[in-house]
Design an enzyme around this catalytic site. Sequence first.
Site, PDB file in Angstrom:
ATOM      1  CG  ASP A  13      -5.295   8.326   4.287  1.00 45.99           C
ATOM      2  OD1 ASP A  13      -6.108   8.827   3.842  1.00 45.99           O
ATOM      3  OD2 ASP A  13      -5.426   7.401   5.102  1.00 45.99           O
ATOM      4  NE  ARG A  61     -10.420  -0.885   4.647  1.00 48.73           N
ATOM      5  CZ  ARG A  61     -10.845  -1.160   5.902  1.00 48.73           C
ATOM      6  NH1 ARG A  61     -11.840  -1.902   6.249  1.00 48.73           N
ATOM      7  NH2 ARG A  61     -10.150  -0.571   6.781  1.00 48.73           N
ATOM      8  CG  ASP A  99      -1.799   5.455   4.963  1.00 49.46           C
ATOM      9  OD1 ASP A  99      -1.796   4.397   5.642  1.00 49.46           O
ATOM     10  OD2 ASP A  99      -2.864   5.842   4.471  1.00 49.46           O
ATOM     11  CD  GLU A 124      -6.690   5.339   2.731  1.00 48.69           C
ATOM     12  OE1 GLU A 124      -5.593   5.075   2.901  1.00 48.69           O
ATOM     13  OE2 GLU A 124      -7.514   5.649   3.379  1.00 48.69           O
ATOM     14  CG  ASP A 139      -9.565   7.788   6.948  1.00 48.18           C
ATOM     15  OD1 ASP A 139      -8.446   7.656   6.354  1.00 48.18           O
ATOM     16  OD2 ASP A 139      -9.529   7.774   8.298  1.00 48.18           O
ATOM     17  CE  LYS A 144      -6.142   9.210   7.889  1.00 48.47           C
ATOM     18  NZ  LYS A 144      -6.492   8.147   8.527  1.00 48.47           N
ATOM     19  CE  LYS A 163      -2.986   2.609   2.935  1.00 48.11           C
ATOM     20  NZ  LYS A 163      -3.616   2.748   4.645  1.00 48.11           N
TER      21      LYS A 163
END
Length: 505
Positions: A279, A360, A297, A358, A356, A286, A274
Site C-alpha cells: 500500500d 475499506r 497491509d 483503500e 490511502d 504515503k 484485507k
Amino acid sequence: MPLPKLSLSVQSELSLKKATKTNPLPTIVVYATDDGKILGNLPDSEHLTTAKALLKRSNFQAGLGESVIDYAINDKDAAAIVIVGVGKLDKLANNIAKVANATYNAIKTSQKAAVLWGDTICQIHFTQFVTHLIGSSYRFDHHKSKPKPADTLSEVVLINTKDSLDDYKTALQFAQATATGMGAARDVANEAPNVLTPSELAKKAKQLAKDYADTITVSVLGEKDMEKLGMGCFLAVSQGSDQEGKLAIIEYYGKSGKSGKKAKLNKPIALVGKGLTFDSGGISLKPSAGMEEMKFDMGGAASILGTMHAIAEANLPIDVVAVLACAENMPSARASRPSDVVTAMNGTTVEILNTDAEGRLVLCDTLCYVQENYEPKVIIDTATLTGACVIALGSVRSALYSNDEDTIFALQAASEYTNDLVWHMPLDDAYDEQINSKVADIQNIGGREAGSVTAACFLKRFIKEGQAWAHLDIAGTAWNGGGTCAATGRPVALLAQYLRSQSQA
C-alpha cells in the site's frame, strides 16, 4: 519458512533412561517465582533437589523471562537443569507468551527437553504456552544468503501432574494446529511485496486445496470477473497497479462434507481478509518513512489464510467460507484520484476523498460478494485498516466492532482464552454521519476524529439488515514495527478458538 518439526507430548511423570549417543538425556525445565519458590508441586527427585540448590547458589532472582542453567558438566549421567523465571505468580496468566519464549530460548540448543509444569498450569494457559513455544521457533530467513544454523531442539515432553491428561492432550493437538496456522500467516505477511503479489497470495490460497483436498476447495476471481459483478470500489484500488487484483474464495467443508462440484456450505461462518500486498497510498502517497512496513497491509488476509490452515489441521466440524481481497495500491496514470466517484457491487456510490483509505474499498465489495453468494451465519472481517486504531489501542489489543451481541461475547471469550486480546469499540449513529457525502451516497473517509470508528461505520453500510457482522481492526497487532519489523500471526489464535467454540455450540 515452515515451522521446524517439533515432537511434543504430554505425560504425567518423567522417566529417564541412561543417556546414549543416539538418545541423550533431556534438558529439564522447572519454573520459579520471584520470591524463590519452584512451581508445580513437583514430586521429590534429584532434579528438584538440584533445581533448589541452583536457585539458592546462583542467587537467581527469577524475574519474568530470565533463566539460569546448570549444565551438569561434572556428571555425564545427569540431565542439565534450567530454571525459568515467571516473576510474580499472580501475573503469570498474562505472561504465558513471554514465559514460553524464554523457555524455548533456553532449550533450543538441546536435542530434547522435559518441561515440568506439575499442577500449576491450567488447560487454557497450557494451550497458550504450547502455541507460543512452537511459535518461538519460527524464523524467516530464506532470503539470506547465509542463514543461521537451525536450532537442534527436536522433542519436548510436557509434564503435567493432573488426574487426567486427556484434556491436555486435546489441547496440545489444537495448539499445534493453531501454531501451524500462525506460522503460515507470518510466512505470507513477512514476504517481500515483489514476491508476494496479489496473484501469488491467491496461489497461496489455492495451495490449501491441495494440502487439505478432503475438506477445502478454492476458486479465484480476476478483474474481468469483478467487472461483470460490478465491484467498482475494489477495481478503483487495483486499477493503479500493473498487478491484477484477485479475489480468492476458500470453502471449508468441515460439517456439511465435501462432495465434488455439488457441494454446498450450510450457513457457513464467513471470514473476510484485507489483502493489500503493498500500500503506497496511491495518488494520496504515503510519507517515505516507514513505507516499507506497508508490505504488512495484507495482514488481514494473512490471518484468514492462517486461520483456514489451523481449522483444517484441527479438522474442526464447522463450515467456513473465507474470502481474501488481494490487491496492490499504487500511483500511476490509471490510479484513482481524490474526488472520483465509484459504484460498489450493491449499487452504493462512493466518493473517494483519500486514495490511502483503500482497504475499506476492497472490503466493501468483498462483503457484498459474500452476502450475495452465501447465507453466512456471521461475517467477520480482519484488516490492517487504520492508523487511528494504532493510536487508540497500540499493539496490545485489536479493535472489535460488531452489530451483534452474541458475536461480541463469543469473540471476547475467545480473545481471553488465547490472550489474543480485543477491545469492543462503538458504532454510534453520530459517528456514521461523518461519512455522508455531498455528491455520492457515502465518502471513504470521515475526517480526523475517530478514524477507526468511521472506517468501521463505512463497512457497516454494506452489511444487510439482520446480518450478524464483526470487524477486527488489527493495524496495531498484525506486526511489530520499528527494529523488529515482523508479522505476529495475530489474530489467528483468536479466530481459530472462536471457530472451535462455534463448532462445539
